[in-house]
Design a protein around this motif. Structure first.
Motif, short mmCIF file in Angstrom:
data_model
loop_
_atom_site.label_atom_id
_atom_site.label_comp_id
_atom_site.label_asym_id
_atom_site.label_seq_id
_atom_site.Cartn_x
_atom_site.Cartn_y
_atom_site.Cartn_z
N ILE A 15 12.16 -5.22 -1.46
CA ILE A 15 11.53 -4.62 -0.27
C ILE A 15 10.91 -3.32 -0.55
O ILE A 15 12.31 -2.38 -0.69
CB ILE A 15 11.85 -5.68 0.88
N PRO A 16 10.24 -2.57 0.29
CA PRO A 16 10.22 -1.19 0.27
C PRO A 16 11.21 -0.41 1.68
O PRO A 16 11.60 -1.34 2.53
CB PRO A 16 8.82 -1.11 0.33
N LEU A 17 11.27 0.61 0.92
CA LEU A 17 12.59 1.43 2.26
C LEU A 17 11.17 1.90 3.00
O LEU A 17 9.80 2.46 2.50
CB LEU A 17 12.70 2.77 1.46
N HIS A 18 11.30 1.76 3.97
CA HIS A 18 9.95 2.89 4.62
C HIS A 18 10.48 3.85 4.88
O HIS A 18 11.16 4.91 4.48
CB HIS A 18 10.71 1.96 6.67
N VAL A 19 8.88 4.83 5.06
CA VAL A 19 8.92 5.88 4.91
C VAL A 19 9.45 7.33 5.74
O VAL A 19 9.62 8.48 5.15
CB VAL A 19 7.08 6.39 5.20
N LEU A 70 5.27 -3.11 -3.28
CA LEU A 70 4.91 -3.16 -1.82
C LEU A 70 5.25 -2.24 -1.42
O LEU A 70 5.84 -0.98 -1.89
CB LEU A 70 5.66 -4.01 -1.90
N ARG A 71 4.86 -1.66 -0.03
CA ARG A 71 4.39 -0.04 0.76
C ARG A 71 4.37 -0.93 2.12
O ARG A 71 3.81 -2.46 1.74
CB ARG A 71 3.69 0.32 -0.26
N TRP A 72 4.78 -0.68 2.79
CA TRP A 72 4.48 -0.45 4.38
C TRP A 72 3.13 -0.11 4.62
O TRP A 72 2.55 0.63 4.35
CB TRP A 72 6.08 0.15 5.08
N ALA A 73 2.47 -1.10 4.84
CA ALA A 73 0.64 -0.46 5.07
C ALA A 73 0.85 0.84 6.37
O ALA A 73 -0.28 0.31 6.99
CB ALA A 73 0.16 -1.84 5.13
N GLU A 74 1.89 -0.18 7.48
CA GLU A 74 1.77 0.35 9.25
C GLU A 74 2.44 1.40 9.35
O GLU A 74 3.62 0.69 8.60
CB GLU A 74 1.28 -0.58 9.90
N ARG A 75 2.79 2.05 10.05
CA ARG A 75 4.16 3.08 10.28
C ARG A 75 4.53 2.22 11.74
O ARG A 75 3.93 0.93 12.47
CB ARG A 75 3.67 3.94 10.71
N SER A 88 1.61 -9.36 11.01
CA SER A 88 1.76 -10.47 10.48
C SER A 88 0.15 -8.57 9.24
O SER A 88 0.22 -7.88 10.30
CB SER A 88 0.46 -11.27 10.26
N GLY A 89 0.34 -8.87 8.18
CA GLY A 89 -0.15 -8.47 7.66
C GLY A 89 0.27 -6.28 7.12
O GLY A 89 -0.10 -5.39 7.00
N SER A 90 1.50 -6.27 7.83
CA SER A 90 2.23 -4.84 7.70
C SER A 90 2.45 -4.33 6.73
O SER A 90 3.51 -3.46 6.33
CB SER A 90 3.36 -4.80 9.07
N MET A 91 2.25 -5.28 5.72
CA MET A 91 3.02 -4.39 4.21
C MET A 91 1.81 -5.44 3.50
O MET A 91 1.13 -6.20 3.75
CB MET A 91 4.24 -5.95 3.71
N ALA A 92 2.33 -4.82 2.57
CA ALA A 92 0.92 -4.27 1.63
C ALA A 92 1.13 -4.16 -0.30
O ALA A 92 2.09 -4.15 -0.35
CB ALA A 92 -0.32 -3.36 2.05
N PHE A 93 0.63 -5.12 -0.96
CA PHE A 93 0.33 -5.13 -2.59
C PHE A 93 -0.03 -3.85 -3.12
O PHE A 93 -1.14 -3.40 -2.85
CB PHE A 93 -0.08 -6.37 -3.16
N CYS A 94 0.39 -3.01 -3.52
CA CYS A 94 -0.15 -1.07 -4.02
C CYS A 94 0.07 -1.99 -5.54
O CYS A 94 0.27 -0.78 -6.05
CB CYS A 94 1.17 -0.34 -3.40
N GLY A 95 0.75 -2.88 -6.30
CA GLY A 95 0.15 -2.86 -7.67
C GLY A 95 -1.45 -2.74 -7.84
O GLY A 95 -2.40 -2.87 -7.54
N PRO A 96 -1.56 -1.92 -9.42
CA PRO A 96 -3.21 -2.05 -9.90
C PRO A 96 -4.02 -3.84 -9.42
O PRO A 96 -2.99 -4.69 -9.43
CB PRO A 96 -2.65 -2.20 -11.31
N VAL A 97 -4.99 -3.91 -8.82
CA VAL A 97 -5.83 -4.63 -9.04
C VAL A 97 -5.93 -5.96 -10.67
O VAL A 97 -5.83 -5.41 -11.73
CB VAL A 97 -7.25 -4.47 -8.79
#
Length: 150
Positions: free
Chosen positions: A43-47, A75-80, A97-106
Motif C-alpha cells: 500500500i503506498p504512503l500518502h504523499v 499503486l499511488r494515491w489518485a486523490e489527495r 472509490s477510485g482514490s487509488m490508482a495503478f501506476c505501473g507501465p501499461v
C-alpha cells in the motif's frame, strides 16, 4: 498494549525501519509461498506523510525477500487525502472509490498475480481500493496480508 501493536508503533512512529524488514520476513515464514507469476505490492504512503518512509513497503520488502519474489510499487494515491492516523472508523471507511490508482507501465499487470501488503487493517477501505486499482490493470489478487488488525 499487545506485542503486535507495539511492533507496529515502533515501526511507524519510532523510526525503526529495520524492524519492518524483520516483520515482513516473519510474515513470510508463517504463510505459504504463492505459486506462479506473483509479485508483492505494498500500500503506498500518502504523499503528505511526514514519516519519510513507507512502513508497508518495508514489510513488503521483507516478505518478498523471504519468499524470493519481486516487490512492485504499482499503486499511488489518485486523490489527495490526509493521513488515516487519528481518524474515526467512519472517517476511514468513507474513502471514496477510485482514490487509488495503478501506476505501473501499461499492460504490465495483465496476467500477473499480486499479494497486497499493509501494516494495519482498520476498516478495509484502503485495502479494497488497492485491490480495485490492481484488478483494473488486469492483476489478479492472490491475497491481502496485513501485520495487524485494529
Amino acid at each position: 498494549m499487545g506485542a503486535g501493536r507495539d511492533l507496529v508503533h515502533r515501526l511507524k512512529f519510532g523510526g525503526m525501519k529495520r524492524l519492518g524488514l524483520a516483520m515482513g520476513r516473519a510474515m513470510g515464514r508463517c504463510l505459504a509461498v504463492p505459486q506462479g507469476s506473483t509479485v508483492i505490492v505494498p500500500i503506498p504512503l500518502h504523499v503528505r506523510s511526514e514519516r519519510g518512509y513507507n512502513q508497508s513497503a518495508l514489510l513488503a520488502r521483507g516478505l518478498a525477500r523471504e519468499w524470493g519474489l519481486e516487490m512492485r510499487d504499482w499503486l499511488r494515491w489518485a486523490e489527495r487525502r490526509g493521513e488515516q492516523v487519528g481518524k474515526s472508523r467512519s472517517e476511514r471507511a468513507a474513502l471514496p472509490s477510485g482514490s487509488m490508482a495503478f501506476c505501473g507501465p501499461v499492460g504490465i499487470g495483465e496476467g500477473m498475480r499480486a499479494v497486497v501488503v499493509d501494516d494495519v487493517l482498520t476498516t478495509g477501505s484502503t485495502m479494497l481500493e488497492a485491490c480495485r486499482a490492481l484488478r483494473g490493470a488486469g492483476v489478479e489478487i492472490e491475497r491481502a496480508i496485513v501485520w495487524a488488525r485494529a
